[in-house]
Write a protein that holds these residues in place. Structure first.
Motif, PDB file in Angstrom:
ATOM      1  N   GLU A 169       0.826  -1.201   0.000  1.00 26.41           N
ATOM      2  CA  GLU A 169       0.000   0.000   0.000  1.00 26.41           C
ATOM      3  C   GLU A 169       0.863   1.254   0.000  1.00 26.41           C
ATOM      4  N   VAL A 170       0.635   2.127  -0.962  1.00 24.82           N
ATOM      5  CA  VAL A 170       1.384   3.382  -1.036  1.00 24.82           C
ATOM      6  C   VAL A 170       1.098   4.230   0.202  1.00 24.82           C
ATOM      7  N   GLY A 171       2.158   4.728   0.810  1.00 22.22           N
ATOM      8  CA  GLY A 171       2.019   5.569   1.995  1.00 22.22           C
ATOM      9  C   GLY A 171       2.067   4.804   3.310  1.00 22.22           C
ATOM     10  N   LYS A 172       2.001   3.487   3.256  1.00 21.31           N
ATOM     11  CA  LYS A 172       2.037   2.703   4.486  1.00 21.31           C
ATOM     12  C   LYS A 172       3.479   2.405   4.879  1.00 21.31           C
ATOM     13  N   VAL A 173       3.742   2.382   6.187  1.00 23.52           N
ATOM     14  CA  VAL A 173       5.081   2.120   6.699  1.00 23.52           C
ATOM     15  C   VAL A 173       5.213   0.630   7.005  1.00 23.52           C
ATOM     16  N   TYR A 174       6.265   0.031   6.482  1.00 18.08           N
ATOM     17  CA  TYR A 174       6.568  -1.379   6.716  1.00 18.08           C
ATOM     18  C   TYR A 174       7.928  -1.485   7.406  1.00 18.08           C
ATOM     19  N   SER A 175       8.116  -2.587   8.091  1.00 16.12           N
ATOM     20  CA  SER A 175       9.400  -2.860   8.734  1.00 16.12           C
ATOM     21  C   SER A 175      10.118  -3.963   7.961  1.00 16.12           C
ATOM     22  N   TYR A 176      11.377  -3.710   7.633  1.00 20.25           N
ATOM     23  CA  TYR A 176      12.217  -4.685   6.946  1.00 20.25           C
ATOM     24  C   TYR A 176      13.350  -5.119   7.870  1.00 20.25           C
ATOM     25  N   ASN A 281      -2.387   5.470  -0.251  1.00 22.30           N
ATOM     26  CA  ASN A 281      -3.495   4.517  -0.391  1.00 22.30           C
ATOM     27  C   ASN A 281      -4.246   4.704  -1.709  1.00 22.30           C
ATOM     28  N   LYS A 282      -3.501   5.108  -2.760  1.00 20.16           N
ATOM     29  CA  LYS A 282      -4.121   5.293  -4.070  1.00 20.16           C
ATOM     30  C   LYS A 282      -3.313   4.551  -5.126  1.00 20.16           C
ATOM     31  N   ASN A 283      -3.075   3.267  -4.858  1.00 23.64           N
ATOM     32  CA  ASN A 283      -2.273   2.459  -5.773  1.00 23.64           C
ATOM     33  C   ASN A 283      -2.872   2.393  -7.167  1.00 23.64           C
ATOM     34  N   ASP A 284      -4.185   2.301  -7.264  1.00 27.50           N
ATOM     35  CA  ASP A 284      -4.850   2.056  -8.542  1.00 27.50           C
ATOM     36  C   ASP A 284      -5.440   3.320  -9.177  1.00 27.50           C
ATOM     37  N   VAL A 285      -5.054   4.482  -8.663  1.00 26.26           N
ATOM     38  CA  VAL A 285      -5.581   5.750  -9.193  1.00 26.26           C
ATOM     39  C   VAL A 285      -4.598   6.322 -10.208  1.00 26.26           C
TER      40      VAL A 285
END
Length: 291
Positions: A169-176, A281-285
């Protein structure tokens, strides 16, 4: 305990008689006085990293021979770090480019043959080990390990998170998280003081967070009109601006506009790599680009 921290304190009139090890190991002895007590220190060399040794001390206490046997696991850390003996990677850096989340870090292990990566949408405030919540998203990265202490490891797309497949998700923070691994035996457990034979398959994890950015690219070519031969035109300056989905300018976004210049072939390419709240949260826009 690291391979240079084996010591036994005895009274001044006691004497260390023998040192027995499971393998023939070279060692040196030194003695210091601490509060009228002799402290005998032994530095062992040529020990294999990540291996459990059994150390036996025998000494005279008056007229009696005393002995002490205990296990000691040597460190996999390049610097014999007593906080982290597993040799986990250091200075993990994350960048996103061309639809890939990529990594760079410092090799800190003498026991590894590869590195493994996990991703989690659970982000700890202090970036602690969150790998237990994570999933593996790429193959392990193998290289000529065990020789690159302090070397910078940059797998690029050889071990990256391909956003085309992961669809984060664009804009979401993930941990690697990254860790050093070895297929069969990475190391004996460094805190297995009872010598029960537990082993580790990897180092501890090093983790960092990353916010997924919005990416896109636009290619084009500028030429003369067809009746003029459709010849390429070079050095044409093209100013562009990324617009919101309502065709308005995106405010406070330095990455949402710029200029490019055509090459000798007349071709140009606009690369967008943007982190802005209006794109989250606009991956498909589809967002319009004004030129």
């Amino acid at each position: 305990i690291s391979d240079k921290m084996l010591s036994r304190r005895v009274e001044p009139d006691n004497e260390i008689k023998t040192i027995n090890l499971s393998d023939p190991i070279k060692y040196s002895e030194s003695t210091i006085e601490v509060d009228d007590t002799a402290a005998y220190s032994y530095d062992f060399t040529d020990l294999r990293p990540g291996i459990r040794y059994e150390v036996s001390f025998s000494y005279l206490n008056g007229n009696q021979t005393e002995s002490m046997i205990f296990p000691a696991v040597t460190s996999c850390s390049c610097g014999h770090n007593n906080i982290d003996r597993t040799g986990r990677p250091e200075n993990l850096q994350i960048q996103q480019e061309g639809g890939h989340v990529m990594f760079s870090f410092t090799d800190n292990s003498v026991c590894e043959e590869a590195f493994s990566f996990t991703r989690s949408d659970y982000v700890d405030e202090f970036l602690a080990d969150v790998s237990e919540y994570g999933v593996s998203f790429t193959r392990d990265y193998y290289f000529n390990g065990g020789r690159a202490c302090g070397g910078i490891i940059e797998p690029k797309t050889g071990a990256s998170d391909n956003l085309v497949y992961s669809k984060l998700e664009v804009g979401k923070v993930y941990s690697y998280c990254a860790r050093a691994v070895r297929n069969r035996h990475y190391m004996d457990h460094p805190f297995d003081s009872d010598g029960n034979g537990r082993t580790l398959t990897s180092s501890d994890d090093t983790c960092a967070s990353h916010r997924v950015r919005w990416e896109a690219s636009v290619q084009g070519r500028i030429t003369t009109e067809p009746n003029a031969g459709s010849l390429p035109i070079k050095n044409v300056t093209i100013a562009w601006e990324l617009l919101n989905d309502n065709l308005s300018s995106i405010e406070l976004c330095q990455e949402c506009s710029g200029v490019v210049m055509t090459k000798d072939s007349g071709k140009f390419e606009i690369m967008l790599n943007v982190d802005h709240l209006s794109l989250h949260n606009k991956n498909d826009v589809d967002f319009p680009l004004k030129k």
